[in-house]
Design an enzyme around this catalytic site. Structure first.
Site, mmCIF file in Angstrom:
data_model
loop_
_atom_site.group_PDB
_atom_site.id
_atom_site.type_symbol
_atom_site.label_atom_id
_atom_site.label_comp_id
_atom_site.label_asym_id
_atom_site.label_seq_id
_atom_site.Cartn_x
_atom_site.Cartn_y
_atom_site.Cartn_z
ATOM 1 N N SER A 44 0.813 -1.220 0.000
ATOM 2 C CA SER A 44 0.000 0.000 0.000
ATOM 3 C C SER A 44 0.841 1.262 0.000
ATOM 4 C CB SER A 44 -0.935 0.014 1.214
ATOM 5 O OG SER A 44 -1.905 -0.999 1.102
ATOM 6 N N HIS B 133 1.357 4.460 4.547
ATOM 7 C CA HIS B 133 0.547 5.107 3.508
ATOM 8 C C HIS B 133 0.962 6.561 3.329
ATOM 9 C CE1 HIS B 133 -3.036 2.134 4.253
ATOM 10 N NE2 HIS B 133 -1.949 1.544 3.800
#
Length: 317
Positions: free
Chosen positions: A175, A227
């Protein structure tokens, strides 16, 4: 997002004509690259997951395995791993992000290997579908070198920021690299602002997508710092690697009209953004590595930052 230009009433199907009726060369259409790096990334992540499940060998170590008909590829129990995958100990052995092993044992390779590992089938499918959807479009437009660089470097940036805030858990997942692609899409839109139609709508949609995903990153057991780090890395790299020449420069370059005014390849705003992004990226990347290997914890200086990410023994990005 599609770049368009106004149609010239004096332009025919095969070329543009000047006042004397002579044909002039037209602009070549944008090059569409064949996407192969992103599909290879997706295949590589799937292969790595299969290898991890092979070494996990749940039936040998536990009697609570799921899907036992898969043999040594069966999953850990829902209590151990609700995402249908291997155990945390297996992920740690195979290269998960672990602050202690990176700082004290100098296992720097974990900053890269963690982005090729996934906690389970659900985790893998969610990440790879998004990577394919976003990455293939970018690679077709900008080529494998630039998009591949953004994917890897932004994933590395996400690992660094995660280690600076999350030091009591392991972390795996692609991610951080995925958010790097999202960040690059945003900076590409900003630095090539004049080449787009419906730019306001595109900007709002992109900001909503990023905001929703960062918001979901505060839920357990997601490592939102990875992230954020990946997004910031991709955002800065996008200014450097995804810049387009001005439309007027492209038009003059191919028309070669006598006495035409030569437009600069990039406008002032684009150049300023590139310089600022270069300085911020180099400074942030270097300082992040220095702070990491000093063994410092940034939560000491930011008392509220822990609220940006869920904290647990194992985290998925």
């Amino acid at each position: 997002m599609v770049s368009t230009a106004e149609a010239d009433p004096e332009e025919g199907r095969d070329g543009r004509y000047n006042g004397g009726g002579e044909r002039m060369p037209t602009m070549r259409p944008d090059v569409r690259w064949t996407s192969w790096v992103i599909p290879m990334v997706v295949i590589g992540n799937v292969v790595v997951f299969v290898v991890v499940m092979y070494f996990n060998d749940c039936p040998r170590n536990s009697h609570r395995c799921l899907a036992k008909f898969l043999g040594r590829f069966s999953f850990e129990s829902f209590k151990s791993n609700p995402l249908l995958g291997p155990s945390s100990s297996t992920l740690e052995i195979m290269g998960a992000l672990a602050w202690g092993k990176i700082v004290h044992r100098r296992q720097v390779w974990r900053l890269l290997t963690c982005m090729w590992l996934h906690a389970g089938v659900i985790h893998l499918l969610a990440n790879m579908c998004c990577v394919a959807f976003i990455g293939i479009r970018l690679e077709q437009q900008f080529g494998f070198v630039r998009v591949g660089t953004i994917y890897l470097v932004s994933g590395f940036c996400g690992s660094i920021l995660s280690c600076l805030f999350v030091q009591n858990a392991i972390s795996v997942g692609a991610s951080s690299a995925l958010f790097g692609l999202l960040g690059a899409m945003l900076s590409e839109l900003l630095i090539n602002w004049t080449t787009y139609d419906n730019k306001g709508v595109a900007l709002i949609m992109l900001l909503v997508i990023v905001g929703v995903n960062l918001g979901l990153g505060t839920l357990p057991p997601v490592d939102n710092f990875a992230h954020i780090g990946g997004f910031l890395g991709g955002f800065l790299l996008g200014f450097l690697l995804l810049i387009h020449p001005q439309f007027e420069w492209e038009e003059n370059r191919v028309s070669l009209m006598p006495g035409s005014i030569v437009k600069p390849k990039y406008n002032t705003c684009q150049l300023v953004l590139c310089v600022i992004a270069s300085i911020v990226f180099v400074a942030g990347f270097a300082s992040g590595l220095v702070i990491l290997f000093r063994g410092d914890n940034l939560n000491r200086y930011c008392k509220w930052c822990h609220k940006l990410s869920y904290s647990s023994k194992s985290q998925w990005t």
